[in-house]
Enzyme design. Structure first.
Site, PDB file in Angstrom:
ATOM      1  N   ASP A   1      38.472  48.766  29.781  1.00 19.86           N
ATOM      2  CA  ASP A   1      39.875  48.461  30.060  1.00 19.86           C
ATOM      3  C   ASP A   1      40.669  48.430  28.759  1.00 19.86           C
ATOM      4  O   ASP A   1      40.331  49.136  27.814  1.00 19.86           O
ATOM      5  CB  ASP A   1      39.966  47.116  30.804  1.00 19.86           C
ATOM      6  CG  ASP A   1      41.106  47.085  31.805  1.00 19.86           C
ATOM      7  OD1 ASP A   1      42.268  47.066  31.366  1.00 19.86           O
ATOM      8  OD2 ASP A   1      40.848  47.064  33.022  1.00 19.86           O
TER       9      ASP A   1
ATOM     10  N   ASP B   1      38.242  30.258  28.991  1.00 14.55           N
ATOM     11  CA  ASP B   1      37.585  30.506  30.266  1.00 14.55           C
ATOM     12  C   ASP B   1      36.674  31.733  30.213  1.00 14.55           C
ATOM     13  O   ASP B   1      35.919  31.982  31.160  1.00 14.55           O
ATOM     14  CB  ASP B   1      38.631  30.697  31.372  1.00 14.55           C
ATOM     15  CG  ASP B   1      38.468  29.714  32.521  1.00 14.55           C
ATOM     16  OD1 ASP B   1      37.452  29.003  32.556  1.00 14.55           O
ATOM     17  OD2 ASP B   1      39.347  29.671  33.400  1.00 14.55           O
TER      18      ASP B   1
ATOM     19  N   HIS C   1      45.925  43.466  30.594  1.00 10.18           N
ATOM     20  CA  HIS C   1      45.240  43.966  31.786  1.00 10.18           C
ATOM     21  C   HIS C   1      43.743  43.662  31.781  1.00 10.18           C
ATOM     22  O   HIS C   1      43.191  43.111  32.739  1.00 10.18           O
ATOM     23  CB  HIS C   1      45.490  45.474  31.863  1.00 10.18           C
ATOM     24  CG  HIS C   1      45.138  46.126  33.149  1.00 10.18           C
ATOM     25  ND1 HIS C   1      43.896  46.665  33.398  1.00 10.18           N
ATOM     26  CD2 HIS C   1      45.868  46.356  34.247  1.00 10.18           C
ATOM     27  CE1 HIS C   1      43.896  47.211  34.600  1.00 10.18           C
ATOM     28  NE2 HIS C   1      45.072  47.037  35.152  1.00 10.18           N
TER      29      HIS C   1
ATOM     30  N   ASN D   1      33.853  25.951  34.393  1.00 13.74           N
ATOM     31  CA  ASN D   1      33.784  24.962  33.328  1.00 13.74           C
ATOM     32  C   ASN D   1      34.784  23.823  33.513  1.00 13.74           C
ATOM     33  O   ASN D   1      35.090  23.097  32.571  1.00 13.74           O
ATOM     34  CB  ASN D   1      34.010  25.633  31.969  1.00 13.74           C
ATOM     35  CG  ASN D   1      35.326  26.416  31.920  1.00 13.74           C
ATOM     36  OD1 ASN D   1      36.083  26.427  32.888  1.00 13.74           O
ATOM     37  ND2 ASN D   1      35.571  27.076  30.806  1.00 13.74           N
TER      38      ASN D   1
ATOM     39  N   VAL E   1      40.411  28.923  35.915  1.00 11.50           N
ATOM     40  CA  VAL E   1      39.987  29.630  37.125  1.00 11.50           C
ATOM     41  C   VAL E   1      38.477  29.846  37.074  1.00 11.50           C
ATOM     42  O   VAL E   1      37.842  29.629  36.043  1.00 11.50           O
ATOM     43  CB  VAL E   1      40.707  30.992  37.268  1.00 11.50           C
ATOM     44  CG1 VAL E   1      42.205  30.801  37.424  1.00 11.50           C
ATOM     45  CG2 VAL E   1      40.411  31.897  36.065  1.00 11.50           C
TER      46      VAL E   1
ATOM     47  N   VAL F   1      30.325  56.725  42.136  1.00 12.34           N
ATOM     48  CA  VAL F   1      31.240  55.639  41.784  1.00 12.34           C
ATOM     49  C   VAL F   1      31.714  54.946  43.063  1.00 12.34           C
ATOM     50  O   VAL F   1      32.054  55.598  44.044  1.00 12.34           O
ATOM     51  CB  VAL F   1      32.444  56.168  40.988  1.00 12.34           C
ATOM     52  CG1 VAL F   1      33.461  55.064  40.705  1.00 12.34           C
ATOM     53  CG2 VAL F   1      31.976  56.802  39.678  1.00 12.34           C
TER      54      VAL F   1
ATOM     55  N   SER G   1      43.619  47.441  40.726  1.00 12.19           N
ATOM     56  CA  SER G   1      43.009  46.908  39.501  1.00 12.19           C
ATOM     57  C   SER G   1      42.464  45.512  39.715  1.00 12.19           C
ATOM     58  O   SER G   1      41.458  45.127  39.122  1.00 12.19           O
ATOM     59  CB  SER G   1      44.054  46.819  38.378  1.00 12.19           C
ATOM     60  OG  SER G   1      44.159  47.995  37.659  1.00 12.19           O
TER      61      SER G   1
END
Length: 591
Positions: free
Chosen positions: A175, A184, A215, A228, A232, A359, A407
């Protein structure tokens, strides 16, 4: 893969190939990020070779037979080109040249199979002396990590209690890069196997993998943000993530040589899964009757096949143009690195990498199990679906924000695939791909003529929405335990049987055989549910009771002590009325 903006401005310029549609809404706002072009000279590679760059330099894929490419390399140098990088294991060389006749001349060289330009713009000078991306200051990550709707939708919150994912499973985020210092992401980040593949060759300097946008960091959080107690939680919060920055700074283009570098790196560094939320610039669709695009198809396909041969499964976004990929007609977005023109195309033209063989192609659900308005679709093209609207995840600098797009759907599927690999470490990429399809929950077509196919597999949702809980399985109670997680449709006025083959259990069944049943069906008094022993003996579990209640989720105790345990047992469901249908979602036997 940009689509309609749903009434808001895009985060990224229309030229980029991201598979998302909505802007980040950060909370809290991270510190300002310094553009990579403004990086200090000290952040550049020590030995500058920028003098090698000249205006008009273009990049080419030179395709040869795999193996020794020394003769072709010599021919490249002799005909006005330079070898920028080479991947002899797959027979792909990335060459640069400012000569307008370079490609034509090289196509006549013995041993050269194909030559194709990868862009319609110049290679930037930064390719020869790349700046390191900024390392943003980190905001404090807030305490608390409430379960997000997207996670509960695919039962990830239930899966965490069973198996949060194994640290031996490594996921590559191909990416714009990843902010590895985000609180996080840092617990699960693998710096040793992270890299930049911008411009088409590995840059292993520390920090070269960092995000040149937002992104990649957002995608990474959905896959594996740590559990943790703050921010999120990702779908697979126990697995490792590595960043492969495929995007170039300033424009976030994902050119073919960058993708090739990323896939080869994934294969060589043990990535079990890769996330690919982009299409390969500058062509939204690469057509085999175009000499340049044919080379792009071949080069990226070889790299993907190489990665898969090394045990890596590629999962990719289907795109956001609300376009039928099974009935292609026009492309008006290409080439996006210069001046796009409208051209007529056919189904032979491929969206890369998502339409390459092997894929997994992912579409986005909107609210619930609807089709997201922007999501591409296509019968026989789409594999599975996942939540992709207003997904809240990590962004650089310790922040969080919401994005929408295929995405954002793709990393949900990647996380589920990582859970499958964690639960069954020996699975091959093909087997993980098959598990994703078999475990997905069917979604019927809505009242929309564009949706074709069956409830089990259609053009909007493929095999259905992925299920994280099925990926990890439920922990078996004491005693020999067998289950079938495959969905079986229950049609009106029809019977269906789901089998379980029992092996390795000596003697007869105990008098307290436990039969766990999970049937999704409205108006359960339509149903008669029987357990069939291997010799055909019928044990009735449910006989048209329950009135208008929905679903049968129950464990029955059956005295089948006269039966030999080993053999094929079946759960038979008979629907005895019209109007209501459903499925056997799962069932199990505990001896």
């Amino acid at each position: 893969m940009l689509a309609a903006t749903l009434g808001v401005a895009l985060t990224f310029g229309a030229s980029s190939a991201f598979a998302d549609t909505l802007p980040v809404a950060p909370s809290p706002a991270p510190a300002a990020k310094t553009p990579s072009a403004a990086a200090s000279p000290a952040s550049r590679s020590p030995a500058s070779t920028s003098a090698a760059w000249v205006a008009g330099t273009r990049a080419y894929l030179v395709i040869t037979a795999p193996g020794d490419s020394s003769a072709v390399r010599s021919a490249i140098a002799a005909n006005g080109g330079t070898v920028f990088s080479a991947y002899d294991a797959i027979g792909v060389i990335v060459a640069h040249s400012a000569s307008s006749g370079f490609a034509t001349t090289l196509r006549s060289v013995p041993g050269v199979q194909q030559v194709g330009a990868t862009r319609t713009s110049d290679v930037p000078a930064d390719a020869y002396n790349p700046a390191l991306p900024a390392d943003p200051a980190q905001a404090s990550t807030p305490a608390g990590e409430p379960v997000r709707a997207d996670m509960s939708q695919i039962k990830a919150d239930q899966a965490w209690a069973v198996n949060p994912g194994s640290p031996s499973v490594k996921v590559g985020i191909l990416d714009t890069g990843v902010d590895d210092r985000h609180q996080d992401l840092a617990p699960n980040f693998d710096a040793a196997d992270s890299v930049s593949c911008a411009y088409g060759k590995p840059d292993t300097r520390a920090g070269a993998w960092r995000d040149v946008d937002t992104h990649g960091t957002h995608v990474a959080g959905t896959v594996a943000a740590a559990k943790n107690g703050k921010g999120v939680v990702g779908v697979a919060p126990g697995v490792k993530i590595a960043a492969v920055r495929v995007a170039e700074p300033g424009n976030s283009f994902f050119f073919a040589e960058n993708t090739i570098c990323g896939f080869v790196w994934a294969g060589d560094h043990g990535f079990k899964i890769t996330n690919n939320s982009y299409y390969t610039d500058p062509w939204q669709f690469n057509c085999p009757d175009n000499i340049d695009q044919a080379a792009i198809i071949e080069g990226v396909k070889r790299a993907q096949q190489y990665a898969e041969s090394k045990g890596s499964l590629q999962i990719a976004a289907a795109g956001n143009e609300n376009y039928d990929l099974a009935h292609k007609t026009t492309d008006s977005a290409s080439p996006n690195d210069s001046t796009p023109v409208t051209r007529t195309i056919t189904n032979a033209c491929l969206d890369i990498p998502t339409e390459l063989p092997g894929v997994v192609t992912v579409v986005a659900n909107g609210t619930g199990v609807t089709k997201a308005s922007f999501s591409n679709y296509g019968q026989g093209v789409i594999d599975v679906a996942a939540p992709g609207s207003n997904v809240y995840s990590t962004i650089p600098g310790g922040g969080y924000g919401s994005k929408s797009g295929t995405s954002m759907a793709t990393p949900h599927v990647v996380g589920v695939a990582a859970l499958i690999a964690s639960a069954e470490p020996g699975l091959t990429p093909a087997q993980i791909r098959a598990r994703l399809a078999a475990q997905a929950n069917d979604i019927a077509c809505p009242s929309d003529s564009r949706c074709t196919g069956t409830t089990a597999n259609n053009s909007f949702f493929g095999e259905g929405q992925v299920d994280a809980l099925k990926a990890v399985g439920t922990p078996p109670p004491p005693g020999a335990y067998f289950e079938n997680l495959t969905d079986f449709a229950i049609n009106d006025n029809a019977s269906v049987e789901s089998p379980i083959t029992v092996t390795g259990v000596s003697g007869n069944v105990p008098a307290t055989l436990k039969v766990g049943v999970d049937i999704k069906h409205t108006y359960i008094s339509d149903l008669k549910v029987d357990l069939l022993a291997p010799d055909g003996t019928v044990y009735t579990l449910h006989n048209r009771s329950g009135g208008s209640a929905d679903n049968i989720t129950q464990t029955y105790t059956v005295n089948a002590s006269s039966e030999v345990a080993n053999g094929t047992w079946k759960l038979r469901v008979n629907d005895n009325a019209a109007s209501d249908t459903g499925k056997i979602d799962a069932w199990n036997l505990t001896f």
